[in-house]
Write an enzyme that holds these catalytic residues in place. Structure first.
Site, PDB file in Angstrom:
ATOM      1  N   ASN A 190      81.119  -1.707  73.811  1.00 15.95           N
ATOM      2  CA  ASN A 190      80.457  -1.153  72.622  1.00 15.95           C
ATOM      3  C   ASN A 190      81.343  -1.314  71.384  1.00 15.95           C
ATOM      4  O   ASN A 190      80.841  -1.434  70.267  1.00 15.95           O
ATOM      5  CB  ASN A 190      80.132   0.323  72.838  1.00 15.95           C
ATOM      6  CG  ASN A 190      79.117   0.515  73.964  1.00 15.95           C
ATOM      7  OD1 ASN A 190      78.376  -0.397  74.304  1.00 15.95           O
ATOM      8  ND2 ASN A 190      79.096   1.703  74.547  1.00 15.95           N
ATOM      9  N   GLN A 210      86.892  -0.733  84.016  1.00 18.91           N
ATOM     10  CA  GLN A 210      87.723  -1.641  83.274  1.00 18.91           C
ATOM     11  C   GLN A 210      89.038  -1.834  84.018  1.00 18.91           C
ATOM     12  O   GLN A 210      89.083  -1.560  85.206  1.00 18.91           O
ATOM     13  CB  GLN A 210      87.922  -1.113  81.858  1.00 18.91           C
ATOM     14  CG  GLN A 210      86.579  -1.008  81.102  1.00 18.91           C
ATOM     15  CD  GLN A 210      86.710  -0.719  79.597  1.00 18.91           C
ATOM     16  OE1 GLN A 210      87.785  -0.754  79.030  1.00 18.91           O
ATOM     17  NE2 GLN A 210      85.587  -0.410  78.956  1.00 18.91           N
ATOM     18  N   ASN A 266      77.476  -7.511  72.920  1.00 19.26           N
ATOM     19  CA  ASN A 266      77.525  -6.618  74.077  1.00 19.26           C
ATOM     20  C   ASN A 266      76.325  -5.678  74.103  1.00 19.26           C
ATOM     21  O   ASN A 266      76.006  -5.054  73.081  1.00 19.26           O
ATOM     22  CB  ASN A 266      78.801  -5.758  74.005  1.00 19.26           C
ATOM     23  CG  ASN A 266      78.877  -4.730  75.126  1.00 19.26           C
ATOM     24  OD1 ASN A 266      79.047  -5.094  76.292  1.00 19.26           O
ATOM     25  ND2 ASN A 266      78.712  -3.450  74.795  1.00 19.26           N
ATOM     26  N   GLU A 267      75.674  -5.585  75.243  1.00 21.60           N
ATOM     27  CA  GLU A 267      74.590  -4.603  75.483  1.00 21.60           C
ATOM     28  C   GLU A 267      73.685  -4.433  74.260  1.00 21.60           C
ATOM     29  O   GLU A 267      73.444  -3.310  73.815  1.00 21.60           O
ATOM     30  CB  GLU A 267      75.178  -3.258  75.923  1.00 21.60           C
ATOM     31  CG  GLU A 267      75.844  -3.339  77.270  1.00 21.60           C
ATOM     32  CD  GLU A 267      76.240  -1.990  77.862  1.00 21.60           C
ATOM     33  OE1 GLU A 267      76.195  -0.959  77.163  1.00 21.60           O
ATOM     34  OE2 GLU A 267      76.604  -1.979  79.057  1.00 21.60           O
ATOM     35  N   GLU A 314      88.932  -2.890  76.882  1.00 17.47           N
ATOM     36  CA  GLU A 314      88.228  -2.575  75.638  1.00 17.47           C
ATOM     37  C   GLU A 314      89.142  -1.708  74.776  1.00 17.47           C
ATOM     38  O   GLU A 314      89.966  -0.943  75.292  1.00 17.47           O
ATOM     39  CB  GLU A 314      86.934  -1.809  75.978  1.00 17.47           C
ATOM     40  CG  GLU A 314      86.145  -1.384  74.744  1.00 17.47           C
ATOM     41  CD  GLU A 314      84.716  -0.938  75.057  1.00 17.47           C
ATOM     42  OE1 GLU A 314      84.351  -0.854  76.252  1.00 17.47           O
ATOM     43  OE2 GLU A 314      83.974  -0.677  74.095  1.00 17.47           O
ATOM     44  N   GLU A 354      80.245  -6.067  83.691  1.00 21.07           N
ATOM     45  CA  GLU A 354      80.673  -4.655  83.738  1.00 21.07           C
ATOM     46  C   GLU A 354      80.115  -4.057  85.015  1.00 21.07           C
ATOM     47  O   GLU A 354      78.894  -4.016  85.195  1.00 21.07           O
ATOM     48  CB  GLU A 354      80.163  -3.864  82.525  1.00 21.07           C
ATOM     49  CG  GLU A 354      80.891  -4.172  81.246  1.00 21.07           C
ATOM     50  CD  GLU A 354      80.517  -3.224  80.097  1.00 21.07           C
ATOM     51  OE1 GLU A 354      80.274  -2.028  80.342  1.00 21.07           O
ATOM     52  OE2 GLU A 354      80.459  -3.717  78.962  1.00 21.07           O
ATOM     53  N   TYR A 412      76.754   0.797  86.397  1.00 19.03           N
ATOM     54  CA  TYR A 412      77.732   1.835  86.767  1.00 19.03           C
ATOM     55  C   TYR A 412      77.069   2.782  87.761  1.00 19.03           C
ATOM     56  O   TYR A 412      75.891   3.101  87.618  1.00 19.03           O
ATOM     57  CB  TYR A 412      78.182   2.612  85.526  1.00 19.03           C
ATOM     58  CG  TYR A 412      79.011   1.763  84.582  1.00 19.03           C
ATOM     59  CD1 TYR A 412      80.355   1.512  84.843  1.00 19.03           C
ATOM     60  CD2 TYR A 412      78.433   1.197  83.448  1.00 19.03           C
ATOM     61  CE1 TYR A 412      81.113   0.721  83.986  1.00 19.03           C
ATOM     62  CE2 TYR A 412      79.187   0.406  82.586  1.00 19.03           C
ATOM     63  CZ  TYR A 412      80.528   0.170  82.863  1.00 19.03           C
ATOM     64  OH  TYR A 412      81.272  -0.615  82.020  1.00 19.03           O
TER      65      TYR A 412
HETATM   66  O1  AHR Z   1      82.809   0.183  79.859  1.00 17.39           O
HETATM   67  C1  AHR Z   1      82.423   1.249  79.056  1.00 17.39           C
HETATM   68  C2  AHR Z   1      81.173   0.938  78.239  1.00 17.39           C
HETATM   69  O2  AHR Z   1      80.075   0.809  79.092  1.00 17.39           O
HETATM   70  C3  AHR Z   1      81.175  -0.348  77.465  1.00 17.39           C
HETATM   71  O3  AHR Z   1      81.778  -0.231  76.226  1.00 17.39           O
HETATM   72  C4  AHR Z   1      79.722  -0.642  77.301  1.00 17.39           C
HETATM   73  O4  AHR Z   1      79.456  -2.011  77.230  1.00 17.39           O
HETATM   74  C5  AHR Z   1      79.064   0.018  78.506  1.00 17.39           C
HETATM   75  O5  AHR Z   1      78.001   0.803  78.148  1.00 17.39           O
END
Ligand code: AHR
Length: 505
Positions: A73, A353, A173-174, A28, A293, A245
């Protein structure tokens, strides 16, 4: 006393072939992922285009078939036209997601070229935050068409005669997240994503599209979001995304090691929603999962939030530079085991990432690129986890954690690579104190012998790597293949990641 586990693998009990895109990752425009990460003109290892060869070498070591780009994001306020063409004409822009200044020195063109050099393929995201169908179509024409038309010719005028041929496209995205620039309700987003994917496939019917699922399982709209979005988009998209995450901010490692129990439930729930919408629509088509992700992410949160608030609009600041511990590597290993167990539906995944930003690969601006602890489970899975995922029949002693009961002490997955005549068992002992005796009953593989056993073991759960020292790296366990019989248990160290490779002599 040692914990006990028995694993039965049978050549005929198959989950599915592993789609190699399960070993994807993500770059990103965030922090130092791009600038001083993959790209740093003037660095001693930089090539003529400014790409760091030391980073490319490590990406190649991980053998990453796809890399999601340019966000995240970031993509929800990305104007792709600013990132192509002569560099001196490119305009800097404000990146609202990470409150930094994007110089646009690297963009679509450079990434396509980098991907080729790194032996990978872009998985491109379009901006459905502040933009719409038109910008996505123009980008697709720029990237994929060989026609005598405006955007295809624009690419040619920028020096790239041949189209990039990008096959995988993320519809934003999201978009369920209130933090997202251009956040939408499920119905608003679903309609836009459907029209975008439909039009893009009218232009290039060889592409596949990923629609946004929930940002994580804890989102208040989780479940209804997927159902409503798929209700709108089912006929036009191919995959729904999942993101997760993990954190051990509370220092509760047994609970941290049980995260993949929730991950497993997350995957099963999304599969069920896909199939529910399929049934409602009387469709023959199956929507699969793109877990695009996933990782541990928490070490850098506090300092990042303060920096973004107090020091906005910097160029490539240090952001999300989590330094990973030994226990983080175990958690990533458990996630990979879970994906393999769902190889029938998880076709795509992206470790978030790849470089510098919550990443397995780190760079020193004035020095070398180095491997974080989490590099290794991914490396092993990518190297040995290609083939057919076999149903692991696992019987294990169990323990309870603060939020989970009956967590198996050992977790495992198995992949059979018929071509190489190689069977690999990935196994984690998640007990912090006790070793575990793992007995493997291999049915239909009686003529296979153990050829290697690599493990990550440490007495220090918080051990980290650095540019100077790789405290956490795989060790080779000395066991003779010939001594191995079905009754011989493998003694897994407490809190360890293990890769047992069996081959036909
Ligand atoms: O990977 C970091 C961020 O986590 C990304 O930009 C977003 O998609 C997620 O919230």
């Amino acid at each position: 006393m040692n914990k006990k586990a028995t694993l039965i693998v049978d050549r005929d009990f198959q989950i599915a072939p592993v789609d190699e895109r399960m070993y994807g990752s993500f770059i990103e425009h965030l922090g130092r992922a791009v600038y001083t990460g993959i790209y740093q003109p003037g660095h001693e290892s930089a090539d003529e285009e400014g790409f760091r060869q030391d980073v490319i070498d490590l990406v190649k070591e991980l053998n990453v078939p796809i890399v999601r780009y340019p966000g995240g994001n970031f993509v929800s306020n990305f104007y792709w036209e600013d990132s192509v063409g002569p560099k001196e004409e490119r305009k800097p822009r404000l990146d609202l997601a990470w409150r930094t200044l994007e110089p646009n020195e690297v963009g679509i063109q450079e990434f396509a070229r980098w991907a080729k050099k790194a032996g990978t393929k872009p998985m491109m995201a379009v901006n459905l935050g502040t933009r719409s169908v038109e910008a996505a179509l123009n980008l697709l024409e720029y990237c994929n068409l060989d026609t005598d038309t405006y955007y295809a010719n624009l690419r040619r005028s920028h020096g790239d005669e041949k189209p990039y041929g990008i096959k995988l496209w993320c519809m934003g995205n999201e978009m369920d997240g209130p933090w997202q620039t251009g956040h939408k309700t499920a119905r608003e987003y679903g309609k836009l994503a459907a029209e975008t994917a439909k039009a893009m496939k009218m232009m290039d019917d060889s592409i596949e599209c990923v629609v946004c699922g929930s940002s994580h399982k804890g989102m208040p709209t989780f479940g209804t979001w997927e159902e409503e979005v798929l209700d709108e988009t089912y006929d036009y998209v191919d995959y729904v995304s999942l993101h997760t995450y993990w954190s051990n901010a509370s220092g509760d490692t047994p609970e941290f090691f049980a995260q993949n129990v929730d991950l497993d439930e997350f995957i099963r729930t999304v599969v069920n929603i896909c199939d529910l919408v399929k049934a409602k629509k009387h469709s023959k088509k199956q929507i699969d999962l793109s877990f695009d992700e996933w990782n541990v992410w928490y070490h850098s949160n506090a300092s990042d939030n303060a920096d973004m608030k107090n020091l906005p609009w910097r160029r490539h600041p240090h952001l999300l530079e989590d330094i990973y511990t030994f226990e983080d590597a175990i958690v990533d290993g458990l996630a990979l085991i879970t994906f393999l167990k769902h190889a029938d539906r998880v076709k795509i995944a992206a470790l978030a990432q790849l470089v510098n930003v919550i990443a397995p690969i780190m760079t020193e601006e004035d020095g070398k690129a180095w491997r974080q602890t989490i590099f290794y489970p991914f490396f092993h899975a990518s190297r040995y986890g290609r083939g057919i995922s076999l149903t692991p029949i696992l019987r294990s002693t169990t323990h309870s954690t603060s939020r989970h009961e009956n967590v198996s002490d050992v977790d495992a997955a198995a992949v059979w690579n018929e071509e190489k005549q190689q069977l690999t068992v990935f196994a984690v002992n998640r007990c912090l104190e006790e070793k575990a005796d793992l007995t493997i009953d291999m049915r239909g593989f009686e003529d296979y012998q153990l050829s290697s056993w690599e493990a990550l073991e440490s007495n220090d759960l918080l051990a980290v790597n650095s540019a100077e020292e790789e405290k956490v790296h795989p060790i080779r366990k000395e066991v003779s293949g010939k001594d191995f019989t079905a009754q011989t248990p493998f003694v897994l160290a407490s809190a360890s990641w293990n890769v047992l490779v069996f081959t036909k002599p």
